[in-house]
Design an enzyme around this catalytic site. Structure first.
Site, short mmCIF file in Angstrom:
data_model
loop_
_atom_site.label_atom_id
_atom_site.label_comp_id
_atom_site.label_asym_id
_atom_site.label_seq_id
_atom_site.Cartn_x
_atom_site.Cartn_y
_atom_site.Cartn_z
N HIS A 146 -15.40 16.81 6.94
CA HIS A 146 -15.45 15.78 5.90
C HIS A 146 -16.78 15.03 5.90
O HIS A 146 -17.11 14.35 4.92
CB HIS A 146 -14.24 14.83 5.98
N ASP A 202 -10.39 20.18 9.27
CA ASP A 202 -11.56 19.28 9.27
C ASP A 202 -12.50 19.63 10.41
O ASP A 202 -12.57 18.94 11.43
CB ASP A 202 -11.06 17.82 9.39
N SER A 231 -16.46 9.62 13.20
CA SER A 231 -16.01 10.92 12.70
C SER A 231 -16.90 12.05 13.18
O SER A 231 -18.12 11.91 13.20
CB SER A 231 -16.05 10.95 11.18
N1 ARG Z 1 -12.98 9.12 8.82
C1 ARG Z 1 -13.65 8.22 9.70
C2 ARG Z 1 -15.15 8.52 9.70
O1 ARG Z 1 -15.61 9.14 8.75
C3 ARG Z 1 -13.03 8.23 11.07
C4 ARG Z 1 -11.80 7.46 11.06
C5 ARG Z 1 -11.10 7.46 12.34
N2 ARG Z 1 -10.17 6.42 12.26
C6 ARG Z 1 -9.31 6.11 13.23
N3 ARG Z 1 -8.55 5.07 13.06
N4 ARG Z 1 -9.26 6.81 14.32
O2 ARG Z 1 -15.93 8.07 10.50
#
Ligand code: ARG
Length: 838
Positions: A643, A692, A788
């Protein structure tokens, strides 16, 4: 004094400057002294006007005076600069701020017979037809609200067409002030043309008349293109070839070598009207660079129209595959930089497939035959359709379709983008998955209709069909999974995803050890590297060769052992010792730190890490700022989350840099450029980030001298299981909390525990078998945005190596109570990863 002054005056005509100066100083001193002097001065002035030539000389002398020369030169230079600047502004900068905006388009001229001469752009017939069309198109735009911006239309090709008439392919150029650029959307340009045709539609047909030219409104398609597409095609193109397949089924060879100097080549392929074009690519030797340098783009049109891309090939390939168009034209646009690059293949005109069949299944539930996607094994074009009418021998028997990597799900509000299915009036969408599925139709004579529904070419599919007993779909002693597969009942609740969708693992109670009982031990405890029963019976005979299954470790020789976490545990378990090769990973050697780590509220609830503690941790920067995390897998491959790269701009490797061996932002031991990004082909942003995962290849490997501060993490084998004695940590430079959107500069680390998949699914309903949850019940330790793609690293019990068990993927907020973070389950991708990096 006065006469002296006069003397001075007289001599001054041809004297030098210092004398002049002396005279003027004298003037000043006299000026204030007497009235006489005033009179003298007036007289002198009077005389001066009469001695004109002498004055001119004086002026010249005045001008030649050195300080004056300097002033004058400066003035002249200033004036020249101003003039040049104005000219530049008018001719260059002003023009620059008016940029060309380019479009490619096509439409069908109905009721006109195509003549072979139209193929030659040099022919008189082409010229006269093109002129006429050009005039019509120009007229439309000159009469429109964009008349001031419209520059020109160039007719590039006229082709014969499956619907009859002549298909016109054209370029259009607008000159637009930069600020007005957004007004030049594809839709707006197309709408202007369509509107004009619309007002002239006659007799409910789709053909309207523009200055007498019959234009099919449904055929109008206009797309913006790159300036380079236009210039390379229209002006001084390096190579544009036109090739024809005049005989259906006859192969026309296509070979392109970069040693021809073809940096950018276009091949326009046209087939017999009424037929389609099938391109077969047998080999493409290029350097992979994510389409930055070498690429082949295949269009379902004769001009490079963005909305008509069938396929983009940016990876080298030597296995043959083919692509089919939706009409009788195709454009190949090659970009191959210098070097030994080559393309080999051929194309042919093929008939449109009438994909319709009646199929009778047999009484027995064995596989009876196969159905194939249209044009199989070619890729599926954006338009196609197929109907299979099934019949089973008994009304109690339904039809089962067994797919290798495709699944049918009832259509929801979103459209179908990998196939539209109608099964007895019910609509389903197809999608690609990484496992087998079975789709059962509880009807003895169902009609199954399939339609292509993707924007580009997609993978073909095949399915085996069989009859099945509607009242008992699976054999006795088997369990029916949601994926349609039948698995042995004994496999239910064995802690393994036998169904591939975990439907055999729901509503299971926690496994008990029952060490003394006579029932076999729960597979979770067998050979997991930990003594679960005090007599150690769960850890015996673990390295004996046994049959292979998903929970068993497979040695390189192909044989399997029961020991689950045999890989890189420093004990050679396989006879060929293959479990201990490539194990220079996952052993950090943290440098001694000055003082202890400060406990602060970071990552979420993390603490500052120490130099060398997570040598595989990478900070990924997009356009210079932190965007995601990643982990080092080898000297030239990193692993991250798909992503991070999903939006168009983010998929360009040139904007990314990887910072390795870094504790505090800005102090990386190695900053690497990215050569290419491999996003998992089944990554699905609409399905809670399923699949992902992405791999990044570095342009240049990091130097081995950076070890141990830069070091790979160990990859778990697909049978790897995390036990209670594994210690797992999440690391990254992401937000400290959901509300405090400040990125820490020091790498943060937080210990989290892995939840059972059942608990994970109870919390987050969209969790797939390719995800896992980790956190703490209070939520005080978690990953957050910016983390992420970064690692969830778990250490094997007893101070063993660190394995990459998860990749930070998503969550609901950050650090919320009872809402653990969701990670990509890495061991589901072991073979996918190796297939790309080795
Ligand atoms: N999608 C987020 C990013 O792009 C990571 C989110 C992780 N969230 C969590 N509560 N563990 O960095």
């Amino acid at each position: 004094m006065g006469s002296q002054h006069e003397e001075n005056e007289k001599t001054s005509s041809n004297d030098d400057a210092p004398q002049q100066d002396a005279a003027s100083i004298a003037d000043v001193s006299v000026e204030v002294s007497t009235v006489d002097h005033m009179l003298q001065k007036l007289r002198r002035k009077f005389r001066k006007t009469r001695r004109k030539p002498k004055g001119l000389k004086r002026l010249l002398a005045y001008l030649l005076n050195i300080p004056h020369i300097a002033v004058i030169t400066t003035a002249v230079v200033f004036v020249v600069v101003v003039i040049i600047w104005s000219l530049l502004w008018v001719f260059i900068f002003r023009r620059e701020s008016n940029t060309g905006v380019y479009f490619a388009g096509m439409f069908r001229v109905a009721q006109v017979e195509f003549i072979p001469e139209y193929r030659q752009a040099e022919s008189h017939e082409f010229a006269s037809m093109a002129n006429k069309i050009q005039h019509v198109v120009s007229n439309v735009y000159k009469m429109s609200s964009l008349s001031k911006l419209y520059k020109q239309t160039v007719i590039s090709d006229l082709s014969n067409n499956n619907k009859g008439g002549v298909l016109v392919h054209f370029w259009m150029v607008f000159v637009v002030p930069r600020l007005k650029r957004p007004a030049m959307c594809d839709e707006c340009i197309g709408a202007i043309f369509r509107d004009s045709v619309h007002t002239s539609l006659r007799n409910r047909s789709s053909v309207g008349y523009l200055l007498g030219l019959p234009v099919d409104i449904d055929s109008i398609l206009i797309n913006s293109v790159q300036r380079s597409d236009y210039t390379s095609s229209v002006t001084g193109s390096q190579c544009v070839d036109k090739l024809y397949a005049n005989l259906p089924g006859a192969r026309v060879p296509l070979n392109v070598f970069s040693s021809w100097g073809g940096v950018s080549c276009q091949m326009k392929l046209t087939g017999v009207p009424g037929f389609l074009i099938r391109l077969t690519i047998t080999s493409f030797h290029i350097e992979p660079s994510d389409c930055v340098n070498d690429a082949l783009v295949v269009y379902d049109a004769l001009l490079p129209m963005r909305g008509r891309i069938l396929h983009r090939l940016c990876e080298p390939t030597s296995s043959s595959f083919s692509i089919v168009t939706t009409s009788n034209v195709m454009l190949l646009s090659f970009r191959m930089t210098n070097g030994n690059k080559s393309f080999r293949g051929h194309f042919e005109a093929i008939a449109e497939e009438i994909c319709m069949s009646q199929i009778e299944t047999r009484l027995e539930p064995e596989i009876t035959g196969q159905i194939y996607s249209p044009f199989y094994p070619s890729m599926l074009p954006p338009q196609c359709s197929c109907t299979w009418k099934f019949k089973t021998p008994k009304s109690a028997l339904g039809v089962a379709l067994h797919f290798q990597n495709y699944v049918l799900k009832p259509k929801d509000l979103k459209g179908c983008d990998s196939g539209w299915w109608k099964v007895n009036e019910m609509i389903f969408c197809g999608s690609y998955v990484g496992h087998r599925t079975v789709f059962r139709i509880a009807d003895h004579s169902p009609d199954v209709e399939f339609r292509c529904s993707s924007r580009n070419s997609v993978q073909p599919f095949q399915a085996s069909y069989s009859s099945y007993n509607v009242s008992q779909p699976c054999p006795e002693s088997h369990f029916l999974c949601n994926s349609g597969l039948c698995v042995e009942k004994s496999r239910r609740c064995d802690g393994l995803d036998d169904c591939q969708d975990e439907s055999d693992e729901v509503l299971c109670s926690r496994p008990t050890k029952n060490c003394g009982g006579n029932r076999p031990l729960h597979p979770l405890f067998v050979c997991n590297g930990e003594t679960d029963c005090h007599d150690g019976r769960d850890e015996v005979n673990c390295t004996q060769e046994t049959t292979c299954s998903a929970i068993r470790y497979q040695c390189r020789s192909g044989s399997c052992i029961l020991k689950k976490n045999a890989k890189c545990d420093d004990v050679p378990d396989c006879q060929d010792h293959s479990d201990e090769v490539d194990c220079a990973c996952g052993r950090p050697s943290p440098l001694k730190r000055v003082g202890s780590s400060k406990v602060t509220e970071r990552i979420v609830g993390g603490v500052n890490s120490g130099e060398g503690k997570w040598p595989w941790q990478v900070s990924l920067h997009f356009a210079g700022s932190l965007y995601c995390g990643a982990s080092v897998l080898s000297s030239d491959w990193l692993i991250s989350a798909a992503h991070c790269f999903s939006k168009e701009r983010f998929s360009d490797p040139r904007y990314w840099s990887a910072h390795l061996g870094m504790l505090t932002q800005g102090s990386a031991k190695y900053v690497a450029e990215i050569q290419r990004i491999v996003v998992h082909e089944y990554y699905n942003a609409y399905n809670a980030f399923d699949y992902d995962i992405a791999l990044l290849q570095l342009k240049k490997s990091w130097p081995p001298s950076l070890s141990p501060l830069v070091q790979p993490v160990c990859l778990p084998s697909s049978s790897h299981t995390v036990t209670e004695s594994h210690r797992c940590w999440v690391t990254g430079w992401g937000y400290r909390s959901e509300d405090n959107k400040v990125l820490p500069s020091v790498l943060q680390e937080a210990e989290v525990s892995i939840l059972s998949q059942n608990d994970c699914k109870k919390i987050h309903s969209l969790v797939s078998p390719r995800m896992l949850c980790a956190g703490v019940p209070s939520g005080e330790r978690d990953a957050c945005n910016g983390d992420s793609g970064g690692p969830l690293s778990c250490q094997a019990p007893g101070g063993g190596r660190w394995f990459l068990i998860g990749i930070v993927s998503w969550g609901v907020g950050c650090g919320r109570e009872n809402l653990p973070g969701v990670y990509t389950r890495v061991n589901k991708f072991t073979s996918w990863i190796y297939s790309h990096i080795s």
